[in-house]
Design a protein around this motif. Structure first.
Motif, mmCIF file in Angstrom:
data_model
loop_
_atom_site.group_PDB
_atom_site.id
_atom_site.type_symbol
_atom_site.label_atom_id
_atom_site.label_comp_id
_atom_site.label_asym_id
_atom_site.label_seq_id
_atom_site.Cartn_x
_atom_site.Cartn_y
_atom_site.Cartn_z
ATOM 1 N N ASN A 180 -4.548 -1.645 -18.890
ATOM 2 C CA ASN A 180 -3.258 -1.367 -19.581
ATOM 3 C C ASN A 180 -2.370 -0.765 -18.762
ATOM 4 N N THR A 181 -2.879 0.140 -17.609
ATOM 5 C CA THR A 181 -1.949 0.888 -16.756
ATOM 6 C C THR A 181 -1.162 -0.332 -16.102
ATOM 7 N N LEU A 212 -15.620 4.288 -0.560
ATOM 8 C CA LEU A 212 -14.622 5.207 -1.322
ATOM 9 C C LEU A 212 -14.396 4.926 -2.683
ATOM 10 N N GLY A 213 -15.052 4.007 -3.320
ATOM 11 C CA GLY A 213 -14.942 3.683 -4.660
ATOM 12 C C GLY A 213 -13.568 3.095 -4.896
ATOM 13 N N LEU A 214 -13.028 2.259 -4.176
ATOM 14 C CA LEU A 214 -11.646 1.697 -4.245
ATOM 15 C C LEU A 214 -11.379 0.625 -4.633
ATOM 16 N N GLY A 215 -10.396 0.039 -5.236
ATOM 17 C CA GLY A 215 -10.122 -1.431 -5.202
ATOM 18 C C GLY A 215 -10.490 -1.916 -6.799
ATOM 19 N N MET A 216 -11.044 -1.179 -7.596
ATOM 20 C CA MET A 216 -11.450 -1.637 -8.761
ATOM 21 C C MET A 216 -11.126 -0.786 -10.204
ATOM 22 N N GLY A 217 -10.121 0.098 -9.785
ATOM 23 C CA GLY A 217 -9.391 0.980 -10.982
ATOM 24 C C GLY A 217 -10.195 2.154 -11.577
ATOM 25 N N SER A 254 -1.824 -7.519 -14.696
ATOM 26 C CA SER A 254 -2.971 -6.643 -15.482
ATOM 27 C C SER A 254 -4.181 -7.579 -14.939
ATOM 28 N N TYR A 255 -4.177 -8.586 -14.421
ATOM 29 C CA TYR A 255 -5.287 -9.098 -13.839
ATOM 30 C C TYR A 255 -6.121 -8.271 -12.813
ATOM 31 N N VAL A 256 -5.385 -7.363 -12.284
ATOM 32 C CA VAL A 256 -5.912 -6.471 -11.194
ATOM 33 C C VAL A 256 -6.851 -5.609 -11.865
ATOM 34 N N PHE A 278 1.364 -3.719 -5.183
ATOM 35 C CA PHE A 278 1.840 -3.234 -6.275
ATOM 36 C C PHE A 278 2.668 -1.891 -6.182
ATOM 37 N N ALA A 279 1.922 -0.954 -5.408
ATOM 38 C CA ALA A 279 2.578 0.208 -5.346
ATOM 39 C C ALA A 279 3.680 0.241 -4.192
#
Ligand code: PFF
Length: 452
Positions: A78-79, A234-239, A94-96, A404-405
């Motif tokens: 949703n973000t 780092l726990g990145l890339g999956m929200g 939103s598929y990200v 995106f950012a």
């Protein structure tokens, strides 16, 4: 319940965010996976690529992901949808969020199996079997343990049930308390083991293996594994950082908090490597032992130490805590999605996602025994789940977040959200997130595919 925009409770302070984000970052990835991947991929050169990935790609993407989370203030799907609407961009974004929900779910399926090993070793290490055990004995015990689908299955079930229990209780309370205690204790424990390793007789060999790069030992796929490990650790890339970012009060500096988390995560991985490789060489073991590396190596040290059974128990307990704070972050995007979009209450969302994870996790359980020979393109089910997530889904998700950012969100918005005191810092971040991170990831993909 339709598209209701949830108003999350905000983190009480910057410390709470840092604790939760480091709880998610620091886990099996640092203590179990980093050493075994470094061992499998030749050591020093792998470590160097890993560190470069953390700095050039991990830092800008961690900042980007936290920033999107704080601006969107909902679950990742949703973000991304809301922020895309705000930027008048395609709803494709939103598929990200979707990618992240699926990646987290897949990772937890095997994460829970390995965390189960740590739980089992917590009880095992306190047995006379480990007293003065040698390398051959330790390997034999681990092989026997791993070959039992029933044992692995029971521990997997237990760990996953505990995780879902914590998730059901909601995000802030229990987790924060756990992390505040666990993190410093883990650090002290690793430093102690490092000192022990110094006296083991294999220290200089271990350090040379870990820190002097020999690029002839690193393949194209090895470079991709190092990059994937940076995202994973780092726990990145999956929200999941996006979820945590959504609880962050707007006056807290995203950049400073992210840098702190990244530094802590990297330190823990290096300390783990420094504890393990000297022991590997001192005991005549091979660094490329695969996922069993720490479970075969460390018990030898605990078996030799005065009171080693106690230190061993403490060590595996700390790994368990580090794992559960990460596990919660892995499944949170899925649970948040099911409760925000599918109208499930938290209890049902936990049950549904936990049951799915458990089932998929059986594939990993069997990869170490009855299905060990069931391979496709030379990889077991566990290896496929790991490769698909760490080497493909997380880097792709991370790059999409960076794009995106950096490109889709307006500069005015990202600058306002980051609130960096020095305008040059914003420019640096923009260059990293717009060009450096996406181009590096692309090059690594092409390299692994043998195109360049
Ligand atoms: N960073 C965790 C570890 O190193 O064990 C694993 C992880 C947690 C990956 C959360 C991804 C994530 F979103």
């Amino acid at each position: 319940m339709t598209e209701q925009r949830f108003v999350h409770a905000q983190w009480s302070s910057r410390l709470a965010f840092i604790l939760a984000a480091s709880g998610s970052a620091i886990g099996l990835g640092n203590i179990w996976k980093f050493p075994y991947l470094a061992g499998d991929n030749g050591g020093g050169a792998f470590v160097l690529v890993y560190l470069l990935s953390v700095v050039a790609i991990g830092i800008p993407i961690m900042i980007a992901e936290t920033l999107l989370g704080r601006r969107g203030r909902q679950s990742p799907i949703n973000t991304m949808r809301t922020l895309a609407e705000e930027a008048k961009a395609s709803s494709f974004w939103s598929y990200v969020g979707w990618l992240g929900v699926i990646a987290g779910f897949m990772i937890l399926s095997y994460y829970s199996v390995i965390a189960g090993w740590a739980m089992a070793y917590f009880f095992k290490i306190n047995s006379a079997l480990f007293e003065h055990i040698d390398a051959a004995g330790s390997t034999k015990l681990f092989e026997a343990f791993k070959s039992s689908p029933e044992f692995l299955g029971i521990w997997h079930t237990l760990f996953l049930s505990l995780t879902m229990f914590v998730v059901r209780k909601g995000v802030s309370g229990g987790l924060e308390r756990l992390t505040r205690l666990m993190m410093p204790a883990l650090l002290v424990m690793l430093v102690m083991l490092d000192f022990y390793a110094m006296g083991s007789g294999g220290f200089s060999q271990g350090m040379a293996f870990l820190f002097s790069p020999d690029f002839s030992k690193l393949t194209g796929e090895g470079v991709l594994v190092a990059l994937g490990q940076a995202f994973f650790s780092l726990g990145l890339g999956m929200g999941s950082i996006m979820v945590y970012g959504s609880y962050l009060p707007s006056d807290v500096s995203i950049a400073k908090s992210s840098l702190f988390v990244i530094a802590a995560d990297t330190l823990v991985a290096l300390l783990a490597g420094i504890a393990i490789f000297p022991l590997v060489f001192a005991n005549g073991l091979s660094p490329s032992m695969g996922p069993g590396l720490i479970f075969e190596t460390l018990p030898i040290a605990f078996g030799q130490m005065q009171g080693g059974w106690f230190i061993g128990m403490l060590f595996f307990a700390l790994i368990f805590f580090a794992a559960i704070t990460s596990a919660v972050a892995l499944i949170e995007p899925a649970v948040a999605f099911l409760s925000e979009n599918k109208g499930m209450d938290r209890e049902k969302a936990c049950l549904v996602s936990g049951a799915g994870c458990w089932l998929l996790g059986l594939g990993t359980v069997f990869s170490f025994n009855i299905w060990a020979d069931l391979k496709w393109m030379d990889k077991t089910i566990y290896e496929w789940v790991d490769t698909l997530t760490a080497e493909i889904m997380l880097p792709v998700g991370g790059v999409l977040i960076a794009i995106f950012a950096g490109w889709v969100m307006s500069k005015a918005d990202s600058e306002a959200e980051l609130k960096l005191q020095d305008p040059r810092h914003y420019q640096w971040w923009l260059i990293l997130v717009r060009y450096v991170a996406p181009i590096c990831v692309l090059l690594v993909f092409l390299d692994a595919l043998g195109v360049i």
